[in-house]
Design a protein around this motif. Sequence first.
Motif, PDB file in Angstrom:
ATOM      1  N   TYR A  25      40.445  72.880  67.111  1.00 51.53           N
ATOM      2  CA  TYR A  25      41.792  73.448  67.070  1.00 51.53           C
ATOM      3  C   TYR A  25      42.561  73.101  68.347  1.00 51.53           C
ATOM      4  O   TYR A  25      43.712  72.666  68.295  1.00 51.53           O
ATOM      5  N   VAL A  26      41.913  73.285  69.484  1.00 49.76           N
ATOM      6  CA  VAL A  26      42.548  72.952  70.765  1.00 49.76           C
ATOM      7  C   VAL A  26      42.861  71.465  70.822  1.00 49.76           C
ATOM      8  O   VAL A  26      43.928  71.064  71.289  1.00 49.76           O
ATOM      9  N   ALA A  27      41.956  70.635  70.326  1.00 54.22           N
ATOM     10  CA  ALA A  27      42.184  69.188  70.317  1.00 54.22           C
ATOM     11  C   ALA A  27      43.416  68.836  69.488  1.00 54.22           C
ATOM     12  O   ALA A  27      44.279  68.069  69.937  1.00 54.22           O
ATOM     13  N   ALA A  28      43.510  69.396  68.294  1.00 56.23           N
ATOM     14  CA  ALA A  28      44.661  69.113  67.429  1.00 56.23           C
ATOM     15  C   ALA A  28      45.953  69.606  68.069  1.00 56.23           C
ATOM     16  O   ALA A  28      46.985  68.919  68.034  1.00 56.23           O
ATOM     17  N   TRP A  29      45.896  70.785  68.671  1.00 55.97           N
ATOM     18  CA  TRP A  29      47.083  71.335  69.341  1.00 55.97           C
ATOM     19  C   TRP A  29      47.522  70.422  70.486  1.00 55.97           C
ATOM     20  O   TRP A  29      48.701  70.100  70.610  1.00 55.97           O
ATOM     21  N   ALA A  30      46.583  70.004  71.319  1.00 56.20           N
ATOM     22  CA  ALA A  30      46.926  69.176  72.485  1.00 56.20           C
ATOM     23  C   ALA A  30      47.529  67.842  72.054  1.00 56.20           C
ATOM     24  O   ALA A  30      48.515  67.377  72.639  1.00 56.20           O
ATOM     25  N   ILE A  31      46.958  67.215  71.030  1.00 62.26           N
ATOM     26  CA  ILE A  31      47.488  65.932  70.553  1.00 62.26           C
ATOM     27  C   ILE A  31      48.897  66.112  70.007  1.00 62.26           C
ATOM     28  O   ILE A  31      49.811  65.333  70.327  1.00 62.26           O
ATOM     29  N   THR A  32      49.110  67.139  69.223  1.00 60.40           N
ATOM     30  CA  THR A  32      50.420  67.387  68.622  1.00 60.40           C
ATOM     31  C   THR A  32      51.467  67.717  69.682  1.00 60.40           C
ATOM     32  O   THR A  32      52.564  67.140  69.693  1.00 60.40           O
ATOM     33  N   ILE A  33      51.139  68.629  70.573  1.00 59.13           N
ATOM     34  CA  ILE A  33      52.079  69.001  71.635  1.00 59.13           C
ATOM     35  C   ILE A  33      52.393  67.803  72.523  1.00 59.13           C
ATOM     36  O   ILE A  33      53.538  67.579  72.918  1.00 59.13           O
ATOM     37  N   GLY A  34      51.377  67.030  72.842  1.00 60.29           N
ATOM     38  CA  GLY A  34      51.582  65.846  73.676  1.00 60.29           C
ATOM     39  C   GLY A  34      52.535  64.860  73.023  1.00 60.29           C
ATOM     40  O   GLY A  34      53.438  64.312  73.679  1.00 60.29           O
ATOM     41  N   ALA A  35      52.355  64.618  71.734  1.00 59.91           N
ATOM     42  CA  ALA A  35      53.232  63.695  71.021  1.00 59.91           C
ATOM     43  C   ALA A  35      54.674  64.205  71.027  1.00 59.91           C
ATOM     44  O   ALA A  35      55.611  63.427  71.257  1.00 59.91           O
ATOM     45  N   VAL A  36      54.848  65.501  70.811  1.00 61.50           N
ATOM     46  CA  VAL A  36      56.196  66.078  70.818  1.00 61.50           C
ATOM     47  C   VAL A  36      56.827  65.933  72.209  1.00 61.50           C
ATOM     48  O   VAL A  36      58.005  65.570  72.330  1.00 61.50           O
ATOM     49  N   GLU A  37      56.058  66.200  73.250  1.00 65.44           N
ATOM     50  CA  GLU A  37      56.615  66.093  74.608  1.00 65.44           C
ATOM     51  C   GLU A  37      56.995  64.654  74.948  1.00 65.44           C
ATOM     52  O   GLU A  37      58.005  64.420  75.610  1.00 65.44           O
ATOM     53  N   ILE A  38      56.220  63.694  74.498  1.00 71.87           N
ATOM     54  CA  ILE A  38      56.565  62.288  74.728  1.00 71.87           C
ATOM     55  C   ILE A  38      57.859  61.950  73.999  1.00 71.87           C
ATOM     56  O   ILE A  38      58.749  61.298  74.568  1.00 71.87           O
ATOM     57  N   LEU A  39      57.997  62.398  72.750  1.00 69.22           N
ATOM     58  CA  LEU A  39      59.221  62.136  71.994  1.00 69.22           C
ATOM     59  C   LEU A  39      60.441  62.785  72.647  1.00 69.22           C
ATOM     60  O   LEU A  39      61.507  62.174  72.728  1.00 69.22           O
ATOM     61  N   VAL A  40      60.297  64.020  73.129  1.00 68.24           N
ATOM     62  CA  VAL A  40      61.410  64.690  73.811  1.00 68.24           C
ATOM     63  C   VAL A  40      61.762  63.946  75.096  1.00 68.24           C
ATOM     64  O   VAL A  40      62.935  63.744  75.408  1.00 68.24           O
TER      65      VAL A  40
END
Length: 184
Positions: free
Chosen positions: A100-115
């Motif tokens: 769960y933490v892995a999926a969260w970190a990957i998703t949040i990271g991708a969003v932050e890169i896009l922003v």
Amino acid sequence: MMNLTNTLSKNWSMLFIRGLIATVLGVITWFAPEASLNILLLFFAGYFLFDGLLRTWVAWSSKQHNPYWRWLLIGGVLSFIAGAVTLFAPNVTAILLLYYVAAWAITIGAVEILVAIKLRAEITGEWFLIITGVISVVFGLYLVFNPSAGIHTLLWLVATYAVVFGTLIMGFSLKLKKLATHVN
């Protein structure tokens, strides 16, 4: 016209608080990893059990007029099972939490890169957010491909990640604070 920079700079203090909380939780986990894990698992177990009981009660009490009451009941039973597993087989929950933490970190990271890419057109210094995003994605991928590292290693990594993430977010928020004072 409201752009992303104005929106973020007006709310710089929320980002700072977010970073501060992440940093504090990371430091606490460094010094008390076993207690942090136990508290986290108890929190999850309590939430799942409460959610299961609440859903089951709502399903049962609404079955006369709610054609979907069975779905509520299934959700309640599943939540209750998740709570029981968390209480009686915490290692299973810890591994699931790792993913769960892995999926969260990957998703949040991708969003932050896009922003950050979007912000690049509006401001300079968006590299704080890019680095935060890259670290999040790398951290998540590490967890996915190294589950045998163990939950205690995960706790140490989560603590380190939280401190680095929190520090970078606080730095980014202070940059936004400077922008806010120039805009006003």
